[in-house]
Design a protein around this motif. Structure first.
Motif, PDB file in Angstrom:
ATOM      1  N   SER A  30       0.820  -1.215   0.000  1.00 22.01           N
ATOM      2  CA  SER A  30       0.000   0.000   0.000  1.00 22.01           C
ATOM      3  C   SER A  30       0.851   1.262   0.000  1.00 22.01           C
ATOM      4  N   ALA A  31       2.114   1.145   0.380  1.00 22.84           N
ATOM      5  CA  ALA A  31       3.018   2.295   0.375  1.00 22.84           C
ATOM      6  C   ALA A  31       3.856   2.276  -0.894  1.00 22.84           C
ATOM      7  N   GLY A  32       4.189   3.465  -1.398  1.00 21.28           N
ATOM      8  CA  GLY A  32       5.045   3.551  -2.572  1.00 21.28           C
ATOM      9  C   GLY A  32       6.492   3.213  -2.209  1.00 21.28           C
ATOM     10  N   PHE A  33       7.274   2.798  -3.207  1.00 20.40           N
ATOM     11  CA  PHE A  33       8.670   2.468  -2.938  1.00 20.40           C
ATOM     12  C   PHE A  33       9.504   2.672  -4.211  1.00 20.40           C
ATOM     13  N   GLU A  34      10.829   2.677  -4.040  1.00 17.89           N
ATOM     14  CA  GLU A  34      11.766   2.892  -5.136  1.00 17.89           C
ATOM     15  C   GLU A  34      12.482   1.592  -5.480  1.00 17.89           C
ATOM     16  N   LEU A  35      12.802   1.466  -6.780  1.00 18.95           N
ATOM     17  CA  LEU A  35      13.564   0.319  -7.252  1.00 18.95           C
ATOM     18  C   LEU A  35      14.734   0.815  -8.106  1.00 18.95           C
ATOM     19  N   PRO A  36      15.938   0.908  -7.539  1.00 24.68           N
ATOM     20  CA  PRO A  36      17.103   1.288  -8.349  1.00 24.68           C
ATOM     21  C   PRO A  36      17.389   0.205  -9.394  1.00 24.68           C
ATOM     22  N   TYR A  37      17.861   0.651 -10.563  1.00 23.95           N
ATOM     23  CA  TYR A  37      18.116  -0.300 -11.643  1.00 23.95           C
ATOM     24  C   TYR A  37      19.420   0.078 -12.342  1.00 23.95           C
ATOM     25  N   HIS A  38      20.332  -0.881 -12.425  1.00 21.95           N
ATOM     26  CA  HIS A  38      21.619  -0.686 -13.084  1.00 21.95           C
ATOM     27  C   HIS A  38      21.802  -1.810 -14.100  1.00 21.95           C
ATOM     28  N   GLU A  39      22.101  -1.439 -15.317  1.00 23.67           N
ATOM     29  CA  GLU A  39      22.242  -2.451 -16.364  1.00 23.67           C
ATOM     30  C   GLU A  39      23.218  -1.954 -17.429  1.00 23.67           C
ATOM     31  N   LYS A  40      23.972  -2.884 -17.998  1.00 21.05           N
ATOM     32  CA  LYS A  40      24.893  -2.574 -19.089  1.00 21.05           C
ATOM     33  C   LYS A  40      24.429  -3.319 -20.333  1.00 21.05           C
ATOM     34  N   VAL A  41      24.339  -2.583 -21.439  1.00 23.70           N
ATOM     35  CA  VAL A  41      23.882  -3.144 -22.708  1.00 23.70           C
ATOM     36  C   VAL A  41      24.916  -2.804 -23.772  1.00 23.70           C
ATOM     37  N   THR A  42      25.198  -3.759 -24.639  1.00 24.85           N
ATOM     38  CA  THR A  42      26.142  -3.513 -25.726  1.00 24.85           C
ATOM     39  C   THR A  42      25.378  -3.204 -27.003  1.00 24.85           C
ATOM     40  N   LEU A  43      25.711  -2.059 -27.593  1.00 23.93           N
ATOM     41  CA  LEU A  43      25.048  -1.621 -28.816  1.00 23.93           C
ATOM     42  C   LEU A  43      25.787  -2.193 -30.022  1.00 23.93           C
ATOM     43  N   PRO A  44      25.084  -2.791 -30.975  1.00 30.03           N
ATOM     44  CA  PRO A  44      25.762  -3.303 -32.178  1.00 30.03           C
ATOM     45  C   PRO A  44      26.492  -2.190 -32.925  1.00 30.03           C
ATOM     46  N   CYS A  45      27.552  -2.545 -33.617  1.00 27.95           N
ATOM     47  CA  CYS A  45      28.405  -1.544 -34.273  1.00 27.95           C
ATOM     48  C   CYS A  45      27.671  -0.765 -35.357  1.00 27.95           C
ATOM     49  N   ASP A  46      26.695  -1.386 -36.004  1.00 26.83           N
ATOM     50  CA  ASP A  46      26.025  -0.720 -37.116  1.00 26.83           C
ATOM     51  C   ASP A  46      24.748   0.001 -36.708  1.00 26.83           C
ATOM     52  N   VAL A  47      24.529   0.133 -35.391  1.00 27.26           N
ATOM     53  CA  VAL A  47      23.326   0.805 -34.890  1.00 27.26           C
ATOM     54  C   VAL A  47      23.751   2.049 -34.124  1.00 27.26           C
ATOM     55  N   HIS A  48      23.075   3.167 -34.398  1.00 27.00           N
ATOM     56  CA  HIS A  48      23.485   4.436 -33.806  1.00 27.00           C
ATOM     57  C   HIS A  48      22.391   5.111 -32.987  1.00 27.00           C
ATOM     58  N   THR A  49      21.158   4.640 -33.106  1.00 28.50           N
ATOM     59  CA  THR A  49      20.055   5.185 -32.320  1.00 28.50           C
ATOM     60  C   THR A  49      19.152   4.044 -31.883  1.00 28.50           C
ATOM     61  N   GLY A  50      18.285   4.325 -30.930  1.00 23.68           N
ATOM     62  CA  GLY A  50      17.333   3.327 -30.437  1.00 23.68           C
ATOM     63  C   GLY A  50      16.653   3.861 -29.188  1.00 23.68           C
ATOM     64  N   HIS A  51      15.965   2.978 -28.485  1.00 26.33           N
ATOM     65  CA  HIS A  51      15.355   3.396 -27.218  1.00 26.33           C
ATOM     66  C   HIS A  51      15.123   2.176 -26.332  1.00 26.33           C
ATOM     67  N   ILE A  52      14.951   2.456 -25.057  1.00 21.67           N
ATOM     68  CA  ILE A  52      14.675   1.400 -24.073  1.00 21.67           C
ATOM     69  C   ILE A  52      13.325   1.696 -23.436  1.00 21.67           C
ATOM     70  N   ARG A  53      12.486   0.681 -23.434  1.00 18.44           N
ATOM     71  CA  ARG A  53      11.131   0.798 -22.907  1.00 18.44           C
ATOM     72  C   ARG A  53      10.903  -0.356 -21.940  1.00 18.44           C
ATOM     73  N   ALA A  54      10.109  -0.131 -20.915  1.00 19.35           N
ATOM     74  CA  ALA A  54       9.824  -1.185 -19.940  1.00 19.35           C
ATOM     75  C   ALA A  54       8.353  -1.557 -19.991  1.00 19.35           C
ATOM     76  N   ILE A  55       8.113  -2.868 -19.923  1.00 21.61           N
ATOM     77  CA  ILE A  55       6.753  -3.394 -19.816  1.00 21.61           C
ATOM     78  C   ILE A  55       6.523  -3.770 -18.354  1.00 21.61           C
ATOM     79  N   VAL A  56       5.445  -3.255 -17.765  1.00 15.30           N
ATOM     80  CA  VAL A  56       5.102  -3.557 -16.370  1.00 15.30           C
ATOM     81  C   VAL A  56       3.925  -4.518 -16.375  1.00 15.30           C
ATOM     82  N   THR A  57       4.115  -5.691 -15.753  1.00 12.44           N
ATOM     83  CA  THR A  57       3.045  -6.686 -15.682  1.00 12.44           C
ATOM     84  C   THR A  57       2.863  -7.127 -14.247  1.00 12.44           C
TER      85      THR A  57
END
Length: 546
Positions: A123-150
């Motif tokens: 019933s109370a709100g809370f925080e979730l810190p998130y740390h992640e490392k992702v490797t971008l392919p060499c031929d890709v220069h743009t994109g985005h990260i989106r989260a699905i909440v289920t």
């Protein structure tokens, strides 16, 4: 018994209401999971890694006590989901108990076991810190990260939220890596002078004893000895002109003036013992003086008939000066002109251009007394670099103990082309040269150190300077650079589109974007460019990037 049945009915109804309200999703409650920082733009490092560091804020009463909350970040490249990243999982108390019983009773293996966290109070709100490392392919220069909440557990509440976490942009891949090279030439020297010599009438022999001829000739020797007697000097052009007199037949005076120039050359050759190969490069010519100097002398003297001379010069400007002389001799002031304004002395002029391999200070302060060898090696190395022969370029330059600045710049570019960026940077930091400063800026930009890169590139007036400015949100500075550039390549147009969107210049944006998307690579990049986000749903944008 009747009262007991009513009590049980009320209790069951109340529990049902409780369970239903405990399962209300965000879509009906109006609450959403938030993420900070907002408007997050990720830039890959030199190893193409994206380091994501965000915090999710889960609001109070977001999911029920009987459920599991799952947040799954997803990487989208080229508008397609590329991979799912490490999930965040939070179990409510009742769900945790149910899961424990399922593990004991059914030997259930929880797929989220290593990721899950628990909370005692949903019933109370809370925080979730998130740390992640992702490797971008060499031929890709743009994109985005989106989260699905289920939400998993209640059987009905799934797909609660979709959260935009971050946009991805690689500024460094926009940079041109065409590094500046210096073609070395010996310093060019130019000079000119004149002698006022007296000749016996209609003669061309040089006679030092007449009038002031000796001092005039001595001055000529003092001026030209460093040029013509220096074996290190390479004479490119040398010409001696005899100045043809206005008084007398044009053809005769012109030929006489040329002979006087030849006499001056022969006298100079004998006095300085000029080498035959150099002597052959000394040209002679003649130039008619005309009557204009006479007119100017009359004007300066305030002569009342100067206007009459001017009118003759204007009326008979075509052809040689014989016609002008014919009419000037018939003026009433001819005796004054002959006695006062016709030069008795004759002018001999000379012009020269030569190159000299002057001593040069190396990058370590040592004086290179004869840099010709390094200059030639540098220029050959430049040609090798332009032809893709990097190893040959290195062989040409690696043997010197002390390097001229331009040569060290070429050596640095060679190391860069051979993949040794650190060595190239070390060399460039030792060179005080505008080209080396620019090259260092490009290298630093590839390490995403945009503050230093912009400092080094500023003033270069290049597309790279504008890109560095944009990376720091110096949008007006970038516009000034691009407005002054004549470059109309797709890359330059893409940078102009970025400038336009940041300065809210919509009309200019569409023009520049259309021009930029003539390049397939830039068209693919534009589809995911963070700055173009507000246009993505517009039909014109979809038409341009399709």
């Amino acid at each position: 018994m009747k009262n007991l049945g009513i009590l049980l009915s009320v209790m069951i109804y109340a529990v049902g209401i409780y369970l239903m309200t405990g399962c209300i999703s965000v879509k009906s409650s109006g609450k959403q999971v938030r993420v900070t920082p907002e408007s997050y733009v990720l830039t890959p490092d030199t190893n193409r890694n994206l380091c994501m560091d965000v915090t999710f804020y889960v609001p109070s009463h977001y999911f029920s006590k009987r459920s599991r909350l799952i947040i799954v970040p997803q990487l989208f490249l080229n508008e397609k989901m590329n991979e799912e990243l490490t999930p965040l999982v939070v179990d409510a108390p009742i769900y945790e108990k149910k899961l424990w019983r399922k593990k004991v009773a059914q030997n259930y293996q929880d797929p989220y076991e290593t990721y899950k966290k628990t909370t005692d109070n949903v019933s109370a709100g809370f925080e979730l810190p998130y740390h992640e490392k992702v490797t971008l392919p060499c031929d890709v220069h743009t994109g985005h990260i989106r989260a699905i909440v289920t939400e998993d557990g209640c059987g009905d509440c799934t797909g609660l939220d979709t959260i935009d976490i971050a946009l991805i942009r690689d500024w460094a891949t926009l940079m041109q890596d065409t590094l500046a090279l210096v073609w070395m030439e010996p310093k060019i020297h130019k000079g000119k002078g004149e002698m006022i010599l007296q000749f016996v009438i209609n003669s061309y022999d040089i006679r030092p004893e007449i009038g002031d001829n000796y001092s005039q000739l001595e001055s000529l020797i003092n001026t030209l000895r460093p040029v013509l007697a220096d074996t290190l000097a390479i004479v490119k052009e040398f010409c001696i002109y005899g100045i043809a007199s206005a008084d007398g037949p044009y053809d005769f005076n012109t030929a006489l003036a040329r002979r006087r120039a030849e006499a001056a050359r022969n006298w100079l050759q004998e006095e300085l013992a000029i080498r035959p190969e150099l002597s052959s490069r000394i040209a002679v010519d003649s130039r008619p003086e005309g009557w204009l100097p006479v007119y100017h002398a009359m004007v300066a003297d305030g002569h009342p008939d100067s206007l009459a001379v001017k009118q003759i010069l204007m009326c008979y400007s075509e052809g040689n000066d014989d016609v002008q002389e014919y009419y000037i001799r018939r003026l009433s002031c001819w005796k004054d002109i002959r006695d006062k304004y016709l030069q008795e002395d004759r002018k001999v002029e000379y012009t020269y251009i030569y190159t000299l391999h002057e001593p040069m200070q190396a990058t370590d302060g040592t004086l290179i007394s004869f840099p010709k060898e390094q200059m030639e090696a540098n220029n050959q190395a430049v040609l090798c670099l332009r032809g893709g022969q990097f190893a040959k370029s290195l062989d040409l330059l690696k043997e010197y103990d002390h390097y001229a600045p331009a040569v060290m710049n070429t050596l640095a570019v060679t190391h860069f082309r051979m993949g040794d960026t650190l060595r190239a940077e070390k060399l460039l930091r030792q060179v005080e040269l505008s080209e080396a400063r620019y090259n260092l800026g490009v290298l630093i930009a590839q390490r995403e150190n945009w503050q230093e890169a912009y400092r080094l590139l500023k003033g270069s007036g290049s597309v790279n300077e504008a890109i560095a400015a944009l990376s720091l949100d110096y949008n007006k500075e970038a516009k000034i650079v691009m407005d002054q550039l004549a470059d109309k390549t797709p890359l330059a147009e893409y940078v102009r589109a970025l400038v336009a969107v940041r300065l809210n210049e919509d009309t200019a944006f569409w023009t520049h974007l259309r021009n930029a998307c003539q390049s397939n690579e830039l068209r693919r990049r534009a589809a995911g460019e963070p700055d173009f986000k507000k246009y993505r749903n517009e039909e014109m944008f979809r038409e341009i990037i399709k």
